[in-house]
Design a protein around this motif. Structure first.
Motif, short mmCIF file in Angstrom:
data_model
loop_
_atom_site.label_atom_id
_atom_site.label_comp_id
_atom_site.label_asym_id
_atom_site.label_seq_id
_atom_site.Cartn_x
_atom_site.Cartn_y
_atom_site.Cartn_z
N GLU A 65 1.01 -1.26 -0.12
CA GLU A 65 0.00 0.03 0.04
C GLU A 65 0.92 1.17 0.12
O GLU A 65 0.64 2.31 -0.68
N GLU A 66 1.99 1.13 0.91
CA GLU A 66 2.95 2.29 0.94
C GLU A 66 3.34 2.61 -0.43
O GLU A 66 3.61 3.80 -1.10
N GLU A 67 3.86 1.72 -1.40
CA GLU A 67 4.46 1.84 -2.59
C GLU A 67 3.39 2.19 -3.51
O GLU A 67 3.75 3.18 -4.24
N LYS A 68 2.25 1.83 -3.58
CA LYS A 68 1.27 2.31 -4.60
C LYS A 68 0.99 3.75 -4.04
O LYS A 68 0.72 4.51 -5.03
N ALA A 69 0.86 4.01 -2.91
CA ALA A 69 0.33 5.45 -2.51
C ALA A 69 1.59 6.33 -2.97
O ALA A 69 0.98 7.49 -3.75
N GLN A 70 2.83 5.97 -2.92
CA GLN A 70 3.85 6.70 -3.59
C GLN A 70 3.75 6.80 -4.77
O GLN A 70 4.04 7.88 -5.59
N ARG A 71 3.54 5.85 -5.84
CA ARG A 71 3.44 5.69 -7.06
C ARG A 71 2.44 6.86 -7.51
O ARG A 71 2.25 7.70 -8.47
N GLU A 72 0.93 6.80 -6.83
CA GLU A 72 -0.05 7.78 -7.08
C GLU A 72 0.51 8.94 -7.00
O GLU A 72 0.19 9.89 -7.66
N GLU A 73 1.28 9.43 -6.09
CA GLU A 73 1.62 10.87 -5.69
C GLU A 73 2.78 11.26 -6.63
O GLU A 73 2.66 12.24 -7.11
N ASP A 74 3.50 10.44 -7.25
CA ASP A 74 4.62 10.45 -8.14
C ASP A 74 3.92 11.07 -9.49
O ASP A 74 4.17 11.82 -10.51
N VAL A 75 2.68 10.20 -9.91
CA VAL A 75 2.17 10.34 -11.16
C VAL A 75 1.44 11.68 -10.93
O VAL A 75 1.39 12.61 -11.96
N LEU A 76 0.88 11.88 -10.34
CA LEU A 76 0.08 13.17 -9.91
C LEU A 76 0.93 14.44 -10.08
O LEU A 76 0.88 15.38 -10.58
N ASP A 77 2.15 14.17 -9.06
CA ASP A 77 3.25 15.36 -9.39
C ASP A 77 3.70 15.60 -10.78
O ASP A 77 3.91 16.69 -11.28
N GLY A 78 3.87 14.35 -11.35
CA GLY A 78 4.26 14.69 -12.86
C GLY A 78 3.19 15.32 -13.79
O GLY A 78 3.48 16.10 -14.74
N PHE A 79 1.98 15.02 -13.56
CA PHE A 79 0.83 15.67 -14.15
C PHE A 79 0.72 17.22 -14.04
O PHE A 79 0.60 17.91 -14.79
N TYR A 80 1.22 17.35 -12.66
CA TYR A 80 0.96 18.75 -12.44
C TYR A 80 2.23 19.49 -13.09
O TYR A 80 2.23 20.73 -13.26
N SER A 81 3.38 18.93 -13.09
CA SER A 81 4.66 19.30 -13.46
C SER A 81 4.49 19.78 -15.24
O SER A 81 5.14 20.67 -15.76
N VAL A 82 3.79 18.95 -15.83
CA VAL A 82 3.36 19.31 -17.28
C VAL A 82 1.96 19.75 -17.52
O VAL A 82 1.63 19.94 -18.80
N LYS A 83 1.32 20.40 -16.59
CA LYS A 83 0.03 21.03 -16.90
C LYS A 83 0.02 22.21 -17.57
O LYS A 83 -0.91 22.36 -18.40
N GLY A 84 1.02 23.02 -17.45
CA GLY A 84 1.12 24.24 -18.66
C GLY A 84 1.17 23.77 -19.96
O GLY A 84 0.64 24.31 -20.79
N LEU A 85 2.08 22.87 -20.36
CA LEU A 85 2.25 22.37 -21.58
C LEU A 85 0.87 21.51 -22.10
O LEU A 85 0.52 21.93 -23.28
N ILE A 86 0.20 21.02 -21.34
CA ILE A 86 -1.13 20.39 -21.72
C ILE A 86 -2.17 21.41 -21.95
O ILE A 86 -2.78 21.44 -23.03
N ARG A 87 -2.16 22.23 -21.21
CA ARG A 87 -3.15 23.51 -21.31
C ARG A 87 -2.71 24.29 -22.71
O ARG A 87 -3.76 24.75 -23.28
#
Length: 132
Positions: A65-87
């Motif tokens: 569960e801890e590794e899954k939670a970390q993976r989810e957090e990393d994915v969300l951080d990744g999306f927020y870092s490219v949010k400007g490009l996507i917009r």
């Protein structure tokens, strides 16, 4: 003659954003946090088109569960870092004067479905035990 601005209903705009982000994941986005089997399962756009909530499914989850939670957090951080490009791409490809602000959330519908299945299976077992 200036390019005509396209008018979208929320559902249509959500589907177009979903398709565009999916294409960008395959071709344009090189963030290592967004590697693996990641899918945009749905996009909901507010009535005034100012916000789009993008539901993200991570289909290659492994570990505790801890590794899954970390993976989810990393994915969300990744999306927020490219949010400007996507917009920027949304505005350019869809000829929108104002691209909606993007909000990314983990889609837990598969987990919820599995939970419901297990509850139903348990109820069926209990029902069979009561019949004996």
């Amino acid at each position: 003659m200036a390019a005509q601005k396209k008018h979208y209903r929320q559902g249509r705009l959500g589907e177009e954003i979903k398709k565009l982000i999916s294409d960008m994941l395959l071709k344009d986005i090189k963030d290592p946090r967004l590697e693996g089997i990641i899918s945009i399962s749905d996009v909901e756009v507010t009535r005034d088109n100012s916000y789009a909530t993008c539901y993200v499914m991570i289909l290659d989850m492994t570990g505790d569960e801890e590794e899954k939670a970390q993976r989810e957090e990393d994915v969300l951080d990744g999306f927020y870092s490219v949010k400007g490009l996507i917009r920027k791409e949304i505005g350019a490809k869809m000829k929108l004067h104002h691209a909606p602000d993007l909000i990314f959330k983990i889609d837990r519908s598969m987990e919820y479905g599995e939970h419901i299945d297990s509850v139903l299976a348990q109820l069926k077992l209990e029902e069979e035990d009561n019949e004996d």
